[in-house]
Design a protein around this motif. Structure first.
Motif, PDB file in Angstrom:
ATOM      1  N   ASP A   1       0.905  -1.125   0.229  1.00 21.68           N
ATOM      2  CA  ASP A   1       0.107   0.056  -0.041  1.00 21.68           C
ATOM      3  C   ASP A   1       1.072   1.320  -0.153  1.00 21.68           C
ATOM      4  N   TYR A   2       0.480   2.348  -0.737  1.00 19.79           N
ATOM      5  CA  TYR A   2       1.041   3.537  -0.422  1.00 19.79           C
ATOM      6  C   TYR A   2       0.125   4.706  -0.169  1.00 19.79           C
ATOM      7  N   CYS A   3       0.386   5.843   0.677  1.00  9.70           N
ATOM      8  CA  CYS A   3      -0.252   6.809   0.717  1.00  9.70           C
ATOM      9  C   CYS A   3       0.632   8.165   0.575  1.00  9.70           C
ATOM     10  N   PRO A   4       0.630   9.113  -0.510  1.00 14.34           N
ATOM     11  CA  PRO A   4       1.441  10.181  -0.661  1.00 14.34           C
ATOM     12  C   PRO A   4       1.527  11.079   0.623  1.00 14.34           C
ATOM     13  N   LEU A   5       0.165  11.233   1.342  1.00 11.38           N
ATOM     14  CA  LEU A   5       0.005  12.130   2.395  1.00 11.38           C
ATOM     15  C   LEU A   5       0.915  11.706   3.442  1.00 11.38           C
ATOM     16  N   GLN A   6       1.130  10.382   3.858  1.00 13.98           N
ATOM     17  CA  GLN A   6       1.749  10.004   4.671  1.00 13.98           C
ATOM     18  C   GLN A   6       3.258   9.973   4.416  1.00 13.98           C
ATOM     19  N   ASP A   7       3.920  10.307   3.465  1.00 19.59           N
ATOM     20  CA  ASP A   7       5.177  10.256   2.890  1.00 19.59           C
ATOM     21  C   ASP A   7       5.776  11.411   2.991  1.00 19.59           C
ATOM     22  N   SER A   8       7.039  11.803   3.940  1.00 16.61           N
ATOM     23  CA  SER A   8       7.429  13.107   3.982  1.00 16.61           C
ATOM     24  C   SER A   8       8.338  13.220   2.923  1.00 16.61           C
ATOM     25  N   SER A   9       8.534  12.291   2.320  1.00 18.36           N
ATOM     26  CA  SER A   9       9.724  12.583   1.258  1.00 18.36           C
ATOM     27  C   SER A   9       9.418  12.915  -0.125  1.00 18.36           C
ATOM     28  N   ILE A  10       8.163  12.595  -0.535  1.00 16.57           N
ATOM     29  CA  ILE A  10       7.601  13.003  -1.587  1.00 16.57           C
ATOM     30  C   ILE A  10       7.578  14.271  -2.002  1.00 16.57           C
TER      31      ILE A  10
ATOM     32  N   CYS B   1       6.208  16.375  -4.064  1.00 16.54           N
ATOM     33  CA  CYS B   1       4.753  17.301  -4.090  1.00 16.54           C
ATOM     34  C   CYS B   1       3.680  16.350  -3.759  1.00 16.54           C
ATOM     35  N   PRO B   2       3.076  16.225  -2.497  1.00 14.35           N
ATOM     36  CA  PRO B   2       2.254  15.479  -2.036  1.00 14.35           C
ATOM     37  C   PRO B   2       0.943  15.440  -2.999  1.00 14.35           C
ATOM     38  N   ASP B   3       0.450  16.616  -3.317  1.00 13.87           N
ATOM     39  CA  ASP B   3      -0.825  16.687  -4.091  1.00 13.87           C
ATOM     40  C   ASP B   3      -0.501  16.191  -5.485  1.00 13.87           C
ATOM     41  N   ALA B   4       0.813  16.098  -5.981  1.00 13.09           N
ATOM     42  CA  ALA B   4       1.096  15.465  -7.180  1.00 13.09           C
ATOM     43  C   ALA B   4       0.896  13.571  -6.979  1.00 13.09           C
ATOM     44  N   GLY B   5       1.034  13.161  -5.816  1.00  8.65           N
ATOM     45  CA  GLY B   5       1.387  11.775  -5.461  1.00  8.65           C
ATOM     46  C   GLY B   5      -0.062  10.969  -5.875  1.00  8.65           C
ATOM     47  N   MET B   6       0.231   9.894  -5.957  1.00  9.75           N
ATOM     48  CA  MET B   6      -0.988   9.026  -6.211  1.00  9.75           C
ATOM     49  C   MET B   6      -0.974   7.898  -5.201  1.00  9.75           C
ATOM     50  N   ALA B   7      -2.006   7.711  -4.383  1.00 13.51           N
ATOM     51  CA  ALA B   7      -2.183   6.630  -3.523  1.00 13.51           C
ATOM     52  C   ALA B   7      -2.620   5.489  -4.344  1.00 13.51           C
TER      53      ALA B   7
ATOM     54  N   ARG C   1      -0.670   5.924 -13.829  1.00 15.51           N
ATOM     55  CA  ARG C   1      -1.954   5.709 -13.877  1.00 15.51           C
ATOM     56  C   ARG C   1      -2.683   4.690 -13.100  1.00 15.51           C
ATOM     57  N   LYS C   2      -3.699   4.619 -12.579  1.00 22.76           N
ATOM     58  CA  LYS C   2      -4.241   3.512 -12.000  1.00 22.76           C
ATOM     59  C   LYS C   2      -5.269   2.818 -13.046  1.00 22.76           C
ATOM     60  N   LEU C   3      -5.433   1.647 -13.356  1.00 25.00           N
ATOM     61  CA  LEU C   3      -6.090   1.080 -14.206  1.00 25.00           C
ATOM     62  C   LEU C   3      -7.269   0.163 -13.509  1.00 25.00           C
ATOM     63  N   PRO C   4      -8.536   0.064 -13.989  1.00 23.04           N
ATOM     64  CA  PRO C   4      -8.939   0.573 -15.430  1.00 23.04           C
ATOM     65  C   PRO C   4      -9.471   2.044 -15.052  1.00 23.04           C
TER      66      PRO C   4
ATOM     67  N   LEU D   1       2.437  10.883  -9.102  1.00 19.13           N
ATOM     68  CA  LEU D   1       3.834  10.392  -8.751  1.00 19.13           C
ATOM     69  C   LEU D   1       3.741   9.147  -7.471  1.00 19.13           C
ATOM     70  N   ILE D   2       4.449   8.173  -7.968  1.00 19.17           N
ATOM     71  CA  ILE D   2       4.570   7.052  -6.896  1.00 19.17           C
ATOM     72  C   ILE D   2       5.970   6.848  -6.807  1.00 19.17           C
ATOM     73  N   PRO D   3       6.464   6.266  -5.717  1.00 19.05           N
ATOM     74  CA  PRO D   3       7.712   5.851  -5.456  1.00 19.05           C
ATOM     75  C   PRO D   3       8.411   4.885  -6.411  1.00 19.05           C
ATOM     76  N   SER D   4       9.556   5.010  -6.833  1.00 18.30           N
ATOM     77  CA  SER D   4      10.274   4.025  -7.553  1.00 18.30           C
ATOM     78  C   SER D   4      10.194   2.450  -6.927  1.00 18.30           C
ATOM     79  N   ALA D   5      10.519   1.470  -7.801  1.00 19.45           N
ATOM     80  CA  ALA D   5      10.652  -0.035  -6.684  1.00 19.45           C
ATOM     81  C   ALA D   5      11.541   0.323  -5.688  1.00 19.45           C
ATOM     82  N   SER D   6      13.016   0.761  -6.084  1.00 11.89           N
ATOM     83  CA  SER D   6      13.830   0.846  -5.161  1.00 11.89           C
ATOM     84  C   SER D   6      13.467   1.717  -4.151  1.00 11.89           C
ATOM     85  N   MET D   7      12.953   2.546  -4.406  1.00 10.57           N
ATOM     86  CA  MET D   7      12.542   3.886  -3.084  1.00 10.57           C
ATOM     87  C   MET D   7      11.660   3.006  -2.222  1.00 10.57           C
ATOM     88  N   LEU D   8      10.502   2.456  -2.882  1.00  8.78           N
ATOM     89  CA  LEU D   8       9.483   1.640  -2.093  1.00  8.78           C
ATOM     90  C   LEU D   8      10.063   0.547  -1.098  1.00  8.78           C
TER      91      LEU D   8
END
Ligand SMILES: Nc1ncnc2c1ncn2[C@@H]1O[C@H](COP(=O)(O)OP(=O)(O)OP(=O)(O)O)[C@@H](O)[C@H]1O
Length: 574
Positions: free
Chosen positions: A226-235, A237-243, A264-267, A275-282
């Motif tokens: 799971d990922y939530c940009p609003l709980q991630d201080s390293s992002i 720009c949290p507004d540009a993040g995608m949970a 983008r989320k599908l469908p 913005l989402i963290p890269s695999a290595s970042m996550l």
């Protein structure tokens, strides 16, 4: 005269109209669709365009506006020539001729005046960009050069306002925003100016000298965490993040940054990416959290750990040979909420659309669910419904064969030595266990056997068993059988019997219902990233029908599956 596609359409409409008269289901709807005026109009346009393309007409005159001059040159103009001159000189015809000439000469770009010859060496081209905001986010992030203090466009979000304008690019130096110089400003201050602008935003930028055009192909990934940009201080720009949550399907459109990707989320993905963290970042984020949790858990675990003959993989009561001990003990084995090690090593799993070909083996169908929810009942019903299609694997056992049993039908009867050899040296058991001093287990080979016979193998396993079955040749499709609410359980399980370690056949109790709901939620929370579909087992008949249609889709329609199940070779005998 009608031609091509229109002709085909007319004959189809005729046929469908006959079907309507014969009252064939759906034909009315199809008839209405095919006779719709808009469809005919579209086809006409299509045919005109095709004809235009075939003929590829070329202009008679590259410069029709010169006609006026030609006519005016006549020495003694006749009355017709004068009339023609008057017609050609009217502003509307002039505009029409000018448009004709632009098309004839394919001259569509604005002509810019040439740059003055003597530009100073250090002169920099400045671009003025005006974006109409319309309550949308800008779709770009900024960064400050720590040495010079200059503010740059850091990234442009795919499909966002800045991207669609095509005028702002990563690396562009921002000089002014809405007439305010940004030189020496803190990035937060610039963001404040950007956020407070309503309507339009006017940028003065010095474009990056070498524009990098990224033409990355999208990559499809399943989120395993799971990922939530609003709980991630390293992002940035949290507004540009995608949970996202585990199991979400992501279309990753940009991986150019080592730390932050765009997806983008599908469908029905949004028009712009987030913005989402890269695999290595996550991975490193989760490792950090996991280490903290593990340090806390290790003491508790070492106090509770009991050693067993086989390492714990768990097995369901569905073998009907083991009786339930207690929901609580089982729950601990399969639903502790710490992230699995595979999720830590690959927070995203690359997936690709897979369409099973008719000549290919059927995909393995795995049913997962809390003990007592009805997984075995549903599996039995499916097999009974269509025994020539569905089949379960034949388990192995070390117990002696009973009267009326046939080797290879109820069980593969093997010696304890062979069972232990199979378990230890080739690790072929998906589930195994011991009851009354006899060993039981379901092997991968038994599943393979069913699949190779052209049947659809359907099995129910404990959730950790999913990992052992994620094989290229089985391409498992996992269906989670979810418990309905305790209220519905109370209504539907009035006559149901539960099998436990201490009473073979007893009615469900209120505690069972609560535990069932609880365990079901825990399994879903931990394993939902592996589920391809979910069926709530409220009404048995409905759930069974739903399962049938889901299985049909799984076998016959395109589905997202991990790419290594699609391409790589099997690698389980590690
Ligand atoms: N939708 C339903 N409505 C009524 N009874 C049901 C329903 N689903 C299952 N049952 C009944 O509930 C009881 C338990 O189901 P089942 O044995 O299939 O559980 P299970 O999920 O396979 O658990 P385990 O594998 O641990 O035995 C059975 O008596 C079954 O007939």
């Amino acid at each position: 005269m009608l031609s091509g596609v229109s002709e085909v359409l007319s004959s189809v409409v005729e046929d469908v109209s006959e079907a309507v008269n014969r009252n064939i289901s759906g034909s009315q709807l199809l008839h209405e669709l095919l006779s719709a005026p808009w469809l005919r109009a579209l086809l006409k346009i299509y045919e005109c365009l095709m004809q235009f393309q075939r003929l590829s007409p070329s202009p008679l005159l590259p410069c029709a506006s010169g006609l006026l001059f030609e006519v005016s040159k006549a020495h003694r103009p006749s009355a017709e020539a004068r009339e023609l001159y008057n017609l050609l000189s009217s502003p509307h015809v002039q505009a029409l001729l000018s448009s004709h000439d632009s098309v004839a000469q394919s001259d569509y770009l604005p002509v810019l005046s040439p740059l003055p010859d003597e530009l100073p060496e250090d002169e920099e081209a400045m671009r003025i960009v005006c974006l109409v905001k319309n309550n949308q986010p800008l779709g770009a992030t900024i960064r400050r050069d720590e040495v010079t203090g200059d503010i740059y466009i850091a990234r442009v979000i795919h499909g966002g306002l800045a991207d669609r304008s095509g005028l702002l690019h990563p690396g562009d130096l921002i000089v002014e925003v809405n007439g305010n110089s940004v030189v020496g400003l803190e990035p937060e201050k610039v963001i404040q100016i950007l956020n407070s602008s309503i309507g339009t935003i006017l940028f003065k930028v010095i474009p990056r000298s070498t524009q990098v055009t990224s033409s990355q192909k999208p990559v499809y990934m399943r989120a395993m965490v799971d990922y939530c940009p609003l709980q991630d201080s390293s992002i940035p720009c949290p507004d540009a993040g995608m949970a996202f949550i585990r199991g979400d399907l992501l279309e990753v459109v940009d991986q150019s940054d080592a730390l932050w990707w765009q997806a983008r989320k599908l469908p029905c993905g949004a028009s712009f990416a987030g913005l989402i963290p890269s695999a290595s970042m996550l991975r490193s984020k989760h490792k950090e959290q996991w280490c903290i949790k593990t340090r806390l858990n290790v003491v508790i675990f070492s106090q509770k750990h009991e050693s067993t003959f086989f390492p714990s993989a768990g097995f369901r009561r569905s073998f009907r040979l083991w009786r339930r001990t207690s929901y609580r003990r089982r729950r601990q084995s399969c639903t502790s909420c710490s992230p699995s090690s595979s999720a830590l090593s690959s927070p995203y799993e690359e997936v690709a659309l897979y369409q099973r070909l008719p000549q290919e083996n059927h995909r393995l169908i795995i049913l997962i669910g809390a003990s007592g929810v009805g997984v075995n009942e549903l599996r039995k019903r499916l097999i009974k419904l269509n025994p020539s299609t569905f089949q379960g694997p034949v388990p192995h056992t070390t117990r002696p064969i009973k009267e009326g049993e046939q080797a290879g039908r109820e069980y593969h009867f093997v010696t304890k030595e062979l069972f232990e050899y199979m378990f230890c040296s080739i690790f072929r058991f998906v589930e195994y266990g011991e009851s009354k001093s006899h060993l039981y287990g379901t092997s991968i080979d038994a599943i393979d056997e069913v699949v190779k016979r052209g049947r659809m193998c359907i099995i129910d396993v404990e959730p950790p068993g999913i990992h052992l079955l994620r094989l290229r040749n089985l391409k498992p499709y996992v269906i989670f059988i979810k418990a309905p609410s305790p209220e519905t359980l109370r209504q539907t399980r009035r006559n149901a019997r539960i099998i436990t370690s201490y009473a073979v056949n007893r009615a469900f109790t209120e505690e069972d219902f609560l535990e069932l709901e609880d365990t079901s939620q825990l399994i879903e929370a931990k394993y939902k990233q592996y589920f391809d579909n979910v069926v709530v087992n409220d009404d048995l008949q409905d759930a069974c029908m739903q399962l049938c249609s889901i299985i049909q889709q799984a076998q016959n329609e395109p589905q997202w599956i991990p790419t290594d199940m699609n391409i790589n070779t099997e690698s389980r005998s590690k």
